[in-house]
Design a protein around this motif. Structure first.
Motif, PDB file in Angstrom:
ATOM      1  N   UNK A 158      60.404  37.743  39.820  1.00  0.00           N
ATOM      2  CA  UNK A 158      59.995  38.360  38.564  1.00  0.00           C
ATOM      3  C   UNK A 158      59.225  39.615  38.928  1.00  0.00           C
ATOM      4  N   UNK A 159      59.708  40.767  38.464  1.00  0.00           N
ATOM      5  CA  UNK A 159      59.059  42.038  38.816  1.00  0.00           C
ATOM      6  C   UNK A 159      59.263  43.066  37.716  1.00  0.00           C
ATOM      7  N   UNK A 160      58.450  44.088  37.763  1.00  0.00           N
ATOM      8  CA  UNK A 160      58.602  45.239  36.877  1.00  0.00           C
ATOM      9  C   UNK A 160      58.958  46.502  37.671  1.00  0.00           C
ATOM     10  N   UNK A 161      59.037  46.377  38.987  1.00  0.00           N
ATOM     11  CA  UNK A 161      59.144  47.552  39.838  1.00  0.00           C
ATOM     12  C   UNK A 161      60.575  47.836  40.283  1.00  0.00           C
ATOM     13  N   UNK A 162      61.033  49.053  39.999  1.00  0.00           N
ATOM     14  CA  UNK A 162      62.398  49.458  40.359  1.00  0.00           C
ATOM     15  C   UNK A 162      62.644  49.354  41.866  1.00  0.00           C
ATOM     16  N   UNK A 222      60.307  30.671  42.861  1.00  0.00           N
ATOM     17  CA  UNK A 222      60.025  31.765  41.926  1.00  0.00           C
ATOM     18  C   UNK A 222      58.973  32.663  42.570  1.00  0.00           C
ATOM     19  N   UNK A 223      59.388  33.877  42.935  1.00  0.00           N
ATOM     20  CA  UNK A 223      58.451  34.864  43.481  1.00  0.00           C
ATOM     21  C   UNK A 223      57.902  35.703  42.340  1.00  0.00           C
ATOM     22  N   UNK A 224      56.605  35.829  42.294  1.00  0.00           N
ATOM     23  CA  UNK A 224      55.941  36.619  41.260  1.00  0.00           C
ATOM     24  C   UNK A 224      55.531  37.958  41.855  1.00  0.00           C
ATOM     25  N   UNK A 225      56.131  39.033  41.320  1.00  0.00           N
ATOM     26  CA  UNK A 225      55.909  40.381  41.865  1.00  0.00           C
ATOM     27  C   UNK A 225      55.844  41.403  40.735  1.00  0.00           C
ATOM     28  N   UNK A 226      55.082  41.083  39.684  1.00  0.00           N
ATOM     29  CA  UNK A 226      55.049  41.976  38.530  1.00  0.00           C
ATOM     30  C   UNK A 226      53.660  42.473  38.179  1.00  0.00           C
ATOM     31  N   UNK A 227      52.640  42.079  38.948  1.00  0.00           N
ATOM     32  CA  UNK A 227      51.265  42.443  38.608  1.00  0.00           C
ATOM     33  C   UNK A 227      51.015  43.939  38.622  1.00  0.00           C
ATOM     34  N   UNK A 281      60.174  41.948  34.121  1.00  0.00           N
ATOM     35  CA  UNK A 281      58.992  41.764  33.284  1.00  0.00           C
ATOM     36  C   UNK A 281      58.553  43.135  32.788  1.00  0.00           C
ATOM     37  N   UNK A 282      58.852  43.416  31.533  1.00  0.00           N
ATOM     38  CA  UNK A 282      58.488  44.714  30.945  1.00  0.00           C
ATOM     39  C   UNK A 282      57.116  44.682  30.285  1.00  0.00           C
ATOM     40  N   UNK A 283      56.478  43.522  30.264  1.00  0.00           N
ATOM     41  CA  UNK A 283      55.175  43.371  29.606  1.00  0.00           C
ATOM     42  C   UNK A 283      54.160  42.742  30.555  1.00  0.00           C
ATOM     43  N   UNK A 284      53.984  43.320  31.729  1.00  0.00           N
ATOM     44  CA  UNK A 284      53.074  42.753  32.723  1.00  0.00           C
ATOM     45  C   UNK A 284      51.635  42.698  32.226  1.00  0.00           C
ATOM     46  N   UNK A 303      54.990  36.247  33.299  1.00  0.00           N
ATOM     47  CA  UNK A 303      55.982  36.145  34.376  1.00  0.00           C
ATOM     48  C   UNK A 303      56.459  34.699  34.543  1.00  0.00           C
ATOM     49  N   UNK A 304      55.529  33.763  34.458  1.00  0.00           N
ATOM     50  CA  UNK A 304      55.880  32.344  34.558  1.00  0.00           C
ATOM     51  C   UNK A 304      56.827  31.963  33.426  1.00  0.00           C
TER      52      UNK A 304
END
Length: 188
Positions: A52-56, A6-11, A72-75, A82-83
């Protein structure tokens, strides 16, 4: 046992003054550094890969990568959100989880592989990189820690769980402290 990456990329990169994941490092956006390292890992190490990301820009780049993209629309709810989104995607699967962040551009594929293999061989329920006593990412959680991961709130990640269960943790000492470095402030 199955293992899901699981890559976390929504900060929101608040301290960076701009989107750090798109900041260019070594001729590419920072988030691609870890993806390129993961691409060098042997096949079969992970049964599934999620980001998991919010970036287009990241979603566009990853659309044909074999990763399941979780939006993730609610960063603003923090890393715990995200988790939770990733775990909800996996709620019907018996899998362990490796969480990695996309702002650790100096992490090597060999270190990730050693962490996964060490975790599997240790029979422990948790694992993470460390350097001189400091806990870092990536972090691994056996499926039995799913409930505790779902109980995380705000901008608190899995280190809280790891610290609470140190007797059940496999620690891999990083060969180079730079591998644990996450970029939170824009380089000058």
């Amino acid at each position: 046992m199955n293992m899901t990456l699981i890559l976390l990329a929504a900060g929101d990169s608040l301290r960076f003054n701009g989107n750090k994941l798109l900041y260019e490092m070594n001729g590419k956006p920072m988030y691609r550094c870890i993806i390129e390292e993961i691409d060098q890992l042997p096949g079969g190490l992970f049964t599934r890969k999620l980001i998991v990301t919010q970036y287009d820009e990241i979603m566009d780049y990853m659309k044909d990568s074999g990763y399941k993209i979780i939006v993730n629309k609610d960063s603003k709810l923090g890393i715990s959100h995200s988790i939770h989104l990733a775990l909800k995607e996996l709620e019907n699967e018996d899998t362990d989880f490796l969480f990695a962040v996309c702002d650790q551009p100096y992490l090597h594929s060999s270190t990730i592989e050693s962490l996964v293999r060490g975790f599997k061989g240790s029979k422990k329920g948790l694992a993470c990189l460390s350097c001189e006593g400091e806990l870092g990412n990536p972090a691994l959680f056996s499926s039995r820690y799913r409930k505790e991961l779902m109980e995380l709130k705000g901008d608190k990640g899995g280190k809280r769980i790891i610290r609470a269960h140190m007797s059940d943790v496999f620690l891999l000492e990083a060969a180079d402290p730079a591998e644990l470095q996450d970029i939170d402030i824009r380089p000058r």
